[in-house]
Design an enzyme around this catalytic site. Sequence first.
Site, PDB file in Angstrom:
ATOM      1  N   ASP A   2       0.812  -1.209   0.000  1.00 11.45           N
ATOM      2  CA  ASP A   2       0.000   0.000   0.000  1.00 11.45           C
ATOM      3  C   ASP A   2       0.855   1.273   0.000  1.00 11.45           C
ATOM      4  O   ASP A   2       1.913   1.311   0.627  1.00 11.45           O
ATOM      5  CB  ASP A   2      -0.907  -0.003   1.232  1.00 11.45           C
ATOM      6  CG  ASP A   2      -2.106   0.916   1.049  1.00 11.45           C
ATOM      7  OD1 ASP A   2      -2.347   1.356  -0.083  1.00 11.45           O
ATOM      8  OD2 ASP A   2      -2.795   1.171   2.046  1.00 11.45           O
ATOM      9  N   GLY A   3       0.367   2.284  -0.690  1.00 10.42           N
ATOM     10  CA  GLY A   3       1.009   3.595  -0.656  1.00 10.42           C
ATOM     11  C   GLY A   3       1.627   4.038  -1.969  1.00 10.42           C
ATOM     12  O   GLY A   3       2.234   5.111  -2.034  1.00 10.42           O
ATOM     13  N   TRP A   7       2.828   7.905  -2.800  1.00  9.48           N
ATOM     14  CA  TRP A   7       4.254   8.064  -3.112  1.00  9.48           C
ATOM     15  C   TRP A   7       4.410   8.862  -4.408  1.00  9.48           C
ATOM     16  O   TRP A   7       5.235   9.788  -4.496  1.00  9.48           O
ATOM     17  CB  TRP A   7       4.889   6.677  -3.258  1.00  9.48           C
ATOM     18  CG  TRP A   7       6.363   6.675  -3.547  1.00  9.48           C
ATOM     19  CD1 TRP A   7       7.377   6.641  -2.637  1.00  9.48           C
ATOM     20  CD2 TRP A   7       6.982   6.700  -4.851  1.00  9.48           C
ATOM     21  NE1 TRP A   7       8.596   6.633  -3.283  1.00  9.48           N
ATOM     22  CE2 TRP A   7       8.372   6.678  -4.629  1.00  9.48           C
ATOM     23  CE3 TRP A   7       6.498   6.739  -6.158  1.00  9.48           C
ATOM     24  CZ2 TRP A   7       9.291   6.681  -5.687  1.00  9.48           C
ATOM     25  CZ3 TRP A   7       7.404   6.754  -7.203  1.00  9.48           C
ATOM     26  CH2 TRP A   7       8.792   6.729  -6.961  1.00  9.48           C
ATOM     27  N   ASN A  50     -10.561  -2.991  -6.476  1.00 13.77           N
ATOM     28  CA  ASN A  50      -9.707  -2.136  -7.313  1.00 13.77           C
ATOM     29  C   ASN A  50     -10.229  -1.988  -8.751  1.00 13.77           C
ATOM     30  O   ASN A  50      -9.782  -1.090  -9.477  1.00 13.77           O
ATOM     31  CB  ASN A  50      -8.265  -2.655  -7.355  1.00 13.77           C
ATOM     32  CG  ASN A  50      -7.477  -2.371  -6.089  1.00 13.77           C
ATOM     33  OD1 ASN A  50      -6.598  -3.124  -5.693  1.00 13.77           O
ATOM     34  ND2 ASN A  50      -7.792  -1.267  -5.419  1.00 13.77           N
ATOM     35  N   GLU A 182       0.646 -12.489  13.009  1.00 15.23           N
ATOM     36  CA  GLU A 182       1.174 -11.290  13.660  1.00 15.23           C
ATOM     37  C   GLU A 182       1.108 -10.153  12.642  1.00 15.23           C
ATOM     38  O   GLU A 182       1.412 -10.345  11.464  1.00 15.23           O
ATOM     39  CB  GLU A 182       2.635 -11.514  14.071  1.00 15.23           C
ATOM     40  CG  GLU A 182       2.834 -12.602  15.100  1.00 15.23           C
ATOM     41  CD  GLU A 182       2.223 -12.269  16.455  1.00 15.23           C
ATOM     42  OE1 GLU A 182       2.139 -11.067  16.790  1.00 15.23           O
ATOM     43  OE2 GLU A 182       1.816 -13.205  17.168  1.00 15.23           O
TER      44      GLU A 182
HETATM   45  C1  IPE Z   1      -1.082   0.111  -4.111  1.00 17.53           C
HETATM   46  O1  IPE Z   1      -1.164   1.394  -3.713  1.00 17.53           O
HETATM   47  C2  IPE Z   1      -2.356  -0.689  -4.267  1.00 17.53           C
HETATM   48  C3  IPE Z   1      -2.622  -1.166  -5.644  1.00 17.53           C
HETATM   49  C4  IPE Z   1      -1.770  -1.842  -6.349  1.00 17.53           C
HETATM   50  C5  IPE Z   1      -3.940  -0.877  -6.252  1.00 17.53           C
HETATM   51  P1  IPE Z   1      -2.421   2.367  -3.652  1.00 17.53           P
HETATM   52  O2  IPE Z   1      -2.954   2.594  -5.013  1.00 17.53           O
HETATM   53  O3  IPE Z   1      -3.383   1.822  -2.647  1.00 17.53           O
HETATM   54  O4  IPE Z   1      -1.762   3.690  -3.107  1.00 17.53           O
HETATM   55  P2  IPE Z   1      -2.439   4.782  -2.158  1.00 17.53           P
HETATM   56  O5  IPE Z   1      -3.060   4.041  -1.016  1.00 17.53           O
HETATM   57  O6  IPE Z   1      -3.423   5.511  -2.994  1.00 17.53           O
HETATM   58  O7  IPE Z   1      -1.278   5.636  -1.740  1.00 17.53           O
HETATM   59 MG    MG Z   2      -4.135   2.261  -0.818  1.00 15.47          MG
END
Ligand code: IPE
Ligand code: MG
Length: 216
Positions: A2-3, A7, A50, A182
Amino acid sequence: MDGNGRWALERGKKRLDGHRAGAATLERVMHWAKAAGVEILTVYAFSTKNWKLPQDEVDGLMKLLGWFIGRKKKQLVKDGVRFRVMGRKADLPEKLQKSIADLEAATAAGTWQLVVCLSYGGRAEILDAAKKFAELPATERDEAHFKNCLYLPDLPDPDLIIRTSGEFRVSNFLLWECAYSEFYITPVLWPDFSEADFNAAIASFHSRERRMGGHK
Ligand code: IPE
Ligand code: MG
């Protein structure tokens, strides 16, 4: 993983650039995981939800997956990696389904497993399993048989689940399988996830006492 989106936006780039950077992180993490003695790495790459992302981002992600799969074959076979996809594969573009089947077959003898969750949802998996489970005779309707109805029943439950980008949510990942896992949550965005971050997660895991509902 995620992120990626955040980024990219932080850098004035497109979200898809973040996903590309995320794919590079996955290659690095595989390397570190192997070195740390991890035997199975499962990554959440694309959820059942997604599909609601903007169409060009969905298309871009499918293309990126196809590129990753096409490019990695030789390397994965050489490294003894078994590539597997977990999720509602039938939702994916047909061409991608074919290249997935091809890579799964080509790497079937691998002993180190990379499991990529695609069009995956924990609830969808439980629901799909429940349909199979309902067909079983009443005497077989127990936990062990339910597990056998999941997408990849031979996989053990995950020991450690790492969530990047600082969200304190399960977000529909491995809902059945995470019962005694965990959790490790780090604010680091997936493309920035470094070897030190990975090692910190592993060290945290080793410091925990896992009672699994019992006593020591
Ligand atoms: C990766 O990041 C998830 C996928 C491959 C769809 P995100 O798309 O969730 O990134 P953020 O959460 O918007 O930063
Ligand atoms: Mg995300």
